[in-house]
Enzyme design. Structure first.
Site, PDB file in Angstrom:
ATOM      1  N   SER A 158     -85.081  37.063  74.858  1.00  0.00           N
ATOM      2  CA  SER A 158     -85.031  36.083  75.948  1.00  0.00           C
ATOM      3  C   SER A 158     -85.865  34.851  75.655  1.00  0.00           C
ATOM      4  CB  SER A 158     -85.550  36.709  77.241  1.00  0.00           C
ATOM      5  OG  SER A 158     -84.790  37.828  77.592  1.00  0.00           O
TER       6      SER A 158
HETATM    7  N1  SAH Z   1     -86.696  42.940  75.789  1.00  0.00           N
HETATM    8  C1  SAH Z   1     -85.957  42.531  74.610  1.00  0.00           C
HETATM    9  C2  SAH Z   1     -84.613  41.923  74.980  1.00  0.00           C
HETATM   10  C3  SAH Z   1     -83.558  42.742  74.365  1.00  0.00           C
HETATM   11  S1  SAH Z   1     -81.902  42.366  74.800  1.00  0.00           S
HETATM   12  C4  SAH Z   1     -86.794  41.596  73.748  1.00  0.00           C
HETATM   13  O1  SAH Z   1     -87.892  41.221  74.143  1.00  0.00           O
HETATM   14  O2  SAH Z   1     -86.351  41.276  72.640  1.00  0.00           O
HETATM   15  C5  SAH Z   1     -81.475  43.846  75.669  1.00  0.00           C
HETATM   16  C6  SAH Z   1     -81.604  45.131  74.922  1.00  0.00           C
HETATM   17  O3  SAH Z   1     -81.210  46.181  75.794  1.00  0.00           O
HETATM   18  C7  SAH Z   1     -80.713  45.271  73.686  1.00  0.00           C
HETATM   19  O4  SAH Z   1     -81.506  45.540  72.584  1.00  0.00           O
HETATM   20  C8  SAH Z   1     -79.793  46.429  74.028  1.00  0.00           C
HETATM   21  O5  SAH Z   1     -79.450  47.231  72.905  1.00  0.00           O
HETATM   22  C9  SAH Z   1     -80.637  47.212  75.014  1.00  0.00           C
HETATM   23  N2  SAH Z   1     -79.915  48.123  75.890  1.00  0.00           N
HETATM   24  C10 SAH Z   1     -78.717  47.948  76.500  1.00  0.00           C
HETATM   25  N3  SAH Z   1     -78.408  49.037  77.232  1.00  0.00           N
HETATM   26  C11 SAH Z   1     -79.446  49.919  77.089  1.00  0.00           C
HETATM   27  C12 SAH Z   1     -79.712  51.236  77.595  1.00  0.00           C
HETATM   28  N4  SAH Z   1     -78.883  51.883  78.421  1.00  0.00           N
HETATM   29  N5  SAH Z   1     -80.876  51.818  77.237  1.00  0.00           N
HETATM   30  C13 SAH Z   1     -81.754  51.196  76.406  1.00  0.00           C
HETATM   31  N6  SAH Z   1     -81.542  49.978  75.894  1.00  0.00           N
HETATM   32  C14 SAH Z   1     -80.399  49.347  76.234  1.00  0.00           C
END
Ligand code: SAH
Length: 216
Positions: free
Chosen positions: A63
């Site tokens: 983000s």
């Molecule tokens: N907080 C992260 C943003 C990642 S984007 C950062 O600081 O970089 C969102 C993430 O959520 C992705 O990596 C995706 O694989 C994960 N995601 C999506 N569905 C999920 C689930 N059910 N459980 C765990 N992770 C999930």
């Protein structure tokens, strides 16, 4: 931590965060400390402190700094909390949280992302982050309840297991909406009562799992 991006990072805080409502001194300090460039690909490091999200592996995104800071500030952490994050991704949001609470529990469903994030946590000696490969829409039952929960992927609704695993008092921030655009929801639990408030519009990649979207 002093590194070649220290000045750029400080400028990010002064120009992108302070003028746009980030005023919690602890959040500002964490944002100026955590080396965001280590959480992106080498080729993108020069862009790491720009006012935008960036791609990470597996078609996911890290983000925009403002969104990370705003969601963190919403949780109003004091330092003693145990925080659950769903969607580790690059690990950056977990790293910021880890500077502001006692322990971060973070869950990711994609193994390559989790492995990458763990490497950076180790390199930075951020030992108060515990991570796990799983469907985070189920929460992390063994370590519940959590004082705060942050979901960093967009969901069609607030997953029930996360509400159950939230401490009382406790609060949660989560993007809820359709696949393209969501509204940040701020949920609080107090004396057994759950209240939900809507904050700003955001765009997150999809939360995929049992209590999220069913497929990619
Ligand atoms: N907080 C992260 C943003 C990642 S984007 C950062 O600081 O970089 C969102 C993430 O959520 C992705 O990596 C995706 O694989 C994960 N995601 C999506 N569905 C999920 C689930 N059910 N459980 C765990 N992770 C999930």
């Amino acid at each position: 931590m002093i590194d070649r991006f220290t000045t750029v990072r400080e400028r990010m805080v002064q120009e992108q965060l302070r003028p746009r409502g980030i005023c919690d001194p602890d959040v500002l300090r964490a944002m100026s400390e955590v080396p965001r460039h280590l959480f992106v690909d080498d080729a993108l490091q020069a862009k790491a402190y720009g006012d935008h999200p960036l791609p990470i592996a597996s078609d996911q995104t890290i983000s925009q700094p403002l969104i990370v800071a705003a969601m963190t500030q919403t949780l109003q952490l004091k330092g003693h909390e145990r925080v659950l994050e769903i969607g580790t991704g690059s690990g950056y949001q977990a790293a910021v949280l880890s500077r502001l609470c006692a322990k971060v529990y973070t869950v990711e469903r994609i193994n390559t992302l989790l492995a990458g994030a763990r490497k950076v946590f180790d390199k930075l000696h951020y030992y108060n982050i515990l991570s796990r490969l799983d469907d985070g829409t189920m929460g992390w039952r063994e370590h519940a309840p959590f004082d705060a929960i942050i979901v960093t992927a967009g969901s069609p609704e607030i997953p029930e297991p996360l509400i159950d695993q939230l401490a009382d008092p406790g609060c949660m921030v989560i993007p809820v909406g359709d696949r393209r655009v969501q509204e940040l929801h701020y949920l609080t639990k107090n004396d057994g009562e759950v209240a939900v408030q809507r904050l700003e519009s955001v765009r997150f990649v999809s939360l995929i799992g049992e209590h999220g979207w069913k497929n990619d």
